[in-house]
Scaffold this motif. Structure first.
Motif, PDB file in Angstrom:
ATOM      1  N   SER A   8       2.417  76.520  -0.672  1.00 32.93           N
ATOM      2  CA  SER A   8       3.286  75.098  -1.259  1.00 32.93           C
ATOM      3  C   SER A   8       4.129  74.721  -0.296  1.00 32.93           C
ATOM      4  CB  SER A   8       3.615  75.698  -2.798  1.00 32.93           C
ATOM      5  OG  SER A   8       4.718  76.513  -2.460  1.00 32.93           O
ATOM      6  N   PHE A   9       4.917  75.476   0.514  1.00 32.18           N
ATOM      7  CA  PHE A   9       5.867  75.071   1.516  1.00 32.18           C
ATOM      8  C   PHE A   9       5.143  73.816   2.328  1.00 32.18           C
ATOM      9  CE2 PHE A   9       9.184  75.389   4.928  1.00 32.18           C
ATOM     10  CZ  PHE A   9      10.172  75.238   4.086  1.00 32.18           C
ATOM     11  N   LEU A  10       4.011  73.966   2.592  1.00 27.10           N
ATOM     12  CA  LEU A  10       3.385  73.029   3.459  1.00 27.10           C
ATOM     13  C   LEU A  10       3.275  71.572   2.840  1.00 27.10           C
ATOM     14  CD1 LEU A  10       0.174  74.727   4.735  1.00 27.10           C
ATOM     15  CD2 LEU A  10       2.225  74.259   5.867  1.00 27.10           C
ATOM     16  N   LEU A  11       3.379  71.476   1.480  1.00 25.38           N
ATOM     17  CA  LEU A  11       3.542  70.053   0.914  1.00 25.38           C
ATOM     18  C   LEU A  11       4.824  69.696   0.921  1.00 25.38           C
ATOM     19  CD1 LEU A  11       2.778  67.966  -1.056  1.00 25.38           C
ATOM     20  CD2 LEU A  11       3.495  69.566  -2.934  1.00 25.38           C
ATOM     21  N   GLU A  12       5.741  70.438   0.959  1.00 26.78           N
ATOM     22  CA  GLU A  12       7.303  70.146   1.427  1.00 26.78           C
ATOM     23  C   GLU A  12       7.411  69.658   2.822  1.00 26.78           C
ATOM     24  OE1 GLU A  12      10.827  72.108  -0.547  1.00 26.78           O
ATOM     25  OE2 GLU A  12       9.503  73.579  -1.210  1.00 26.78           O
ATOM     26  N   LEU A  13       6.841  70.230   3.802  1.00 21.46           N
ATOM     27  CA  LEU A  13       6.910  69.891   5.051  1.00 21.46           C
ATOM     28  C   LEU A  13       6.110  68.610   5.339  1.00 21.46           C
ATOM     29  CD1 LEU A  13       6.216  73.274   6.964  1.00 21.46           C
ATOM     30  CD2 LEU A  13       8.379  72.046   6.523  1.00 21.46           C
ATOM     31  N   ALA A  14       4.973  68.535   4.542  1.00 22.51           N
ATOM     32  CA  ALA A  14       4.323  67.268   4.683  1.00 22.51           C
ATOM     33  C   ALA A  14       5.230  65.872   4.195  1.00 22.51           C
ATOM     34  CB  ALA A  14       3.094  67.043   3.929  1.00 22.51           C
ATOM     35  N   ILE A  15       6.066  66.090   3.045  1.00 21.26           N
ATOM     36  CA  ILE A  15       6.960  65.241   2.540  1.00 21.26           C
ATOM     37  C   ILE A  15       8.006  64.773   3.585  1.00 21.26           C
ATOM     38  CG2 ILE A  15       8.599  64.697   0.757  1.00 21.26           C
ATOM     39  CD1 ILE A  15       6.788  66.121  -1.150  1.00 21.26           C
ATOM     40  N   ILE A  16       8.519  65.938   4.280  1.00 18.92           N
ATOM     41  CA  ILE A  16       9.631  65.783   5.046  1.00 18.92           C
ATOM     42  C   ILE A  16       9.119  64.905   6.329  1.00 18.92           C
ATOM     43  CG2 ILE A  16      11.008  66.882   6.886  1.00 18.92           C
ATOM     44  CD1 ILE A  16      11.235  69.303   4.617  1.00 18.92           C
ATOM     45  N   ALA A  17       7.857  65.037   6.872  1.00 15.34           N
ATOM     46  CA  ALA A  17       7.177  64.585   8.027  1.00 15.34           C
ATOM     47  C   ALA A  17       6.973  62.994   7.671  1.00 15.34           C
ATOM     48  CB  ALA A  17       5.861  65.202   8.226  1.00 15.34           C
ATOM     49  N   CYS A  18       6.790  62.784   6.564  1.00 17.81           N
ATOM     50  CA  CYS A  18       6.262  61.267   5.913  1.00 17.81           C
ATOM     51  C   CYS A  18       7.605  60.769   5.946  1.00 17.81           C
ATOM     52  CB  CYS A  18       5.758  61.293   4.670  1.00 17.81           C
ATOM     53  SG  CYS A  18       3.996  61.887   4.455  1.00 17.81           S
ATOM     54  N   ALA A  19       8.445  61.356   5.383  1.00 16.56           N
ATOM     55  CA  ALA A  19      10.179  60.620   5.304  1.00 16.56           C
ATOM     56  C   ALA A  19      10.561  60.349   6.883  1.00 16.56           C
ATOM     57  CB  ALA A  19      10.948  61.436   4.999  1.00 16.56           C
ATOM     58  N   VAL A  20      10.396  61.271   7.800  1.00 16.91           N
ATOM     59  CA  VAL A  20      10.647  60.999   8.969  1.00 16.91           C
ATOM     60  C   VAL A  20      10.102  59.781   9.751  1.00 16.91           C
ATOM     61  CG1 VAL A  20      10.714  62.318  11.540  1.00 16.91           C
ATOM     62  CG2 VAL A  20      11.699  63.379   9.407  1.00 16.91           C
ATOM     63  N   ILE A  21       8.712  59.641   9.616  1.00 16.82           N
ATOM     64  CA  ILE A  21       7.741  58.597   9.915  1.00 16.82           C
ATOM     65  C   ILE A  21       8.145  57.500   9.561  1.00 16.82           C
ATOM     66  CG2 ILE A  21       5.752  57.675  10.230  1.00 16.82           C
ATOM     67  CD1 ILE A  21       4.469  60.797  10.479  1.00 16.82           C
ATOM     68  N   VAL A  22       8.647  57.474   8.225  1.00 15.06           N
ATOM     69  CA  VAL A  22       8.748  55.962   7.526  1.00 15.06           C
ATOM     70  C   VAL A  22      10.214  55.725   8.021  1.00 15.06           C
ATOM     71  CG1 VAL A  22       9.714  55.143   5.561  1.00 15.06           C
ATOM     72  CG2 VAL A  22       7.288  56.248   5.548  1.00 15.06           C
ATOM     73  N   TYR A  23      11.198  56.675   8.351  1.00 19.54           N
ATOM     74  CA  TYR A  23      12.364  56.412   8.668  1.00 19.54           C
ATOM     75  C   TYR A  23      12.409  55.877  10.172  1.00 19.54           C
ATOM     76  CZ  TYR A  23      17.316  56.843  10.630  1.00 19.54           C
ATOM     77  OH  TYR A  23      18.273  56.643  11.281  1.00 19.54           O
ATOM     78  N   ARG A  24      11.514  56.287  11.237  1.00 21.33           N
ATOM     79  CA  ARG A  24      11.543  55.990  12.478  1.00 21.33           C
ATOM     80  C   ARG A  24      10.915  54.788  12.409  1.00 21.33           C
ATOM     81  NH1 ARG A  24      11.296  60.394  16.707  1.00 21.33           N
ATOM     82  NH2 ARG A  24      12.158  58.606  17.867  1.00 21.33           N
ATOM     83  N   LEU A  25       9.765  54.216  11.604  1.00 23.63           N
ATOM     84  CA  LEU A  25       9.178  53.102  11.852  1.00 23.63           C
ATOM     85  C   LEU A  25       9.907  52.004  11.179  1.00 23.63           C
ATOM     86  CD1 LEU A  25       5.566  54.010  10.382  1.00 23.63           C
ATOM     87  CD2 LEU A  25       6.044  53.004  12.573  1.00 23.63           C
ATOM     88  N   ARG A  26      10.756  52.182  10.047  1.00 22.07           N
ATOM     89  CA  ARG A  26      11.673  51.149   9.772  1.00 22.07           C
ATOM     90  C   ARG A  26      12.781  51.018  10.701  1.00 22.07           C
ATOM     91  NH1 ARG A  26      13.226  51.408   3.363  1.00 22.07           N
ATOM     92  NH2 ARG A  26      15.011  50.905   4.398  1.00 22.07           N
ATOM     93  N   ARG A  27      13.266  51.820  11.361  1.00 15.08           N
ATOM     94  CA  ARG A  27      14.140  51.708  12.271  1.00 15.08           C
ATOM     95  C   ARG A  27      13.851  50.845  13.621  1.00 15.08           C
ATOM     96  NH1 ARG A  27      16.893  56.743  15.312  1.00 15.08           N
ATOM     97  NH2 ARG A  27      18.022  55.632  17.103  1.00 15.08           N
ATOM     98  N   TYR A  28      12.494  51.266  13.904  1.00 19.18           N
ATOM     99  CA  TYR A  28      11.999  50.595  14.974  1.00 19.18           C
ATOM    100  C   TYR A  28      11.586  48.982  14.744  1.00 19.18           C
ATOM    101  CZ  TYR A  28       8.228  48.862  18.452  1.00 19.18           C
ATOM    102  OH  TYR A  28       7.355  48.445  19.162  1.00 19.18           O
ATOM    103  N   ARG A  29      11.193  48.850  13.292  1.00 21.23           N
ATOM    104  CA  ARG A  29      10.994  47.563  12.946  1.00 21.23           C
ATOM    105  C   ARG A  29      12.380  46.526  12.995  1.00 21.23           C
ATOM    106  NH1 ARG A  29       6.699  48.936   8.271  1.00 21.23           N
ATOM    107  NH2 ARG A  29       5.152  49.291   9.499  1.00 21.23           N
ATOM    108  N   ARG A  30      13.457  47.179  12.459  1.00 20.12           N
ATOM    109  CA  ARG A  30      14.686  46.544  12.404  1.00 20.12           C
ATOM    110  C   ARG A  30      15.278  46.083  13.983  1.00 20.12           C
ATOM    111  NH1 ARG A  30      17.709  50.798   9.883  1.00 20.12           N
ATOM    112  NH2 ARG A  30      16.141  51.180   8.163  1.00 20.12           N
ATOM    113  N   ARG A  31      14.787  46.928  14.748  1.00 19.60           N
ATOM    114  CA  ARG A  31      15.204  46.740  16.254  1.00 19.60           C
ATOM    115  C   ARG A  31      14.136  45.455  16.711  1.00 19.60           C
ATOM    116  NH1 ARG A  31      15.030  51.910  19.793  1.00 19.60           N
ATOM    117  NH2 ARG A  31      14.365  52.618  17.918  1.00 19.60           N
ATOM    118  N   GLU A  32      13.300  45.597  16.338  1.00 16.92           N
ATOM    119  CA  GLU A  32      12.325  44.421  16.820  1.00 16.92           C
ATOM    120  C   GLU A  32      12.626  43.172  16.466  1.00 16.92           C
ATOM    121  OE1 GLU A  32       8.877  44.359  18.353  1.00 16.92           O
ATOM    122  OE2 GLU A  32       9.890  46.205  19.283  1.00 16.92           O
ATOM    123  N   SER A  33      13.255  43.046  15.058  1.00 16.71           N
ATOM    124  CA  SER A  33      13.483  41.538  14.489  1.00 16.71           C
ATOM    125  C   SER A  33      15.127  41.343  15.052  1.00 16.71           C
ATOM    126  CB  SER A  33      13.397  41.605  12.995  1.00 16.71           C
ATOM    127  OG  SER A  33      14.157  42.959  12.444  1.00 16.71           O
TER     128      SER A  33
END
Length: 163
Positions: free
Chosen positions: A138-163
């Motif tokens: 079940s800890f893999l589910l937690e790691l997946a949530i953390i990975a998704c949050a990191v990816i979304v954070y980085r994508l949002r940060r990248y998009r802010r820099r682009e605009s």
């Protein structure tokens, strides 16, 4: 859930488009961990006599009711940042309980019944107790949530820099 509540709250906060995005994100993050503030009472006052999921902060009826009221408030006051923040806070509380339900016991019918429900019970094999959670699938589910949050954070940060 052990460590993924805050990243899950971040993901939920990212779904809101509000005039006060920082306030709404803060509320979503706070709501995602607020049910576990009962651990202070659990350790400092109660002396670990009762499962902390039996305290009012883990009552789904409370969080669902707060979410419904906040949703009505948002419908009535669509441009109120506080209404949106209250909705983000309360929905994050509901999300916390849903995530806890995977491997943690939640009293889904409280306060009418304190019977605890979980989708899966982690066997107690290792010491210290927290190793049982970290070394379980079940800890893999937690790691997946953390990975998704990191990816979304980085994508949002990248998009802010682009605009």
């Amino acid at each position: 859930m052990f460590i993924a509540h805050l990243p899950a709250g971040y993901l939920l906060g990212c779904t809101f488009r509000s005039c006060q995005a920082k306030l709404v994100m803060f509320a979503a993050l706070l709501g995602s961990v607020f049910p576990d503030f009962d651990l202070l009472y659990f350790y400092l006052v109660d002396g670990r006599q009762h499962h902390h999921h039996t305290y009012w902060t883990h009552f789904p009826l409370l969080w669902v009711s707060l979410s419904v009221l906040a949703g009505i408030w948002v419908l009535c006051r669509r441009y109120s940042s506080v209404a949106w923040a209250t909705l983000a806070f309360s929905l994050s509380g509901v999300l916390h309980l849903v995530l806890d339900s995977f491997v943690g016991d939640i009293p889904w019918f409280a306060p009418f019944s304190l019977k605890l429900y979980a989708m899966y019970h982690i066997p107690s094999v290792y010491k210290p107790w927290w190793l049982n959670f970290i070394l379980n699938w079940s800890f893999l589910l937690e790691l997946a949530i953390i990975a998704c949050a990191v990816i979304v954070y980085r994508l949002r940060r990248y998009r802010r820099r682009e605009s």
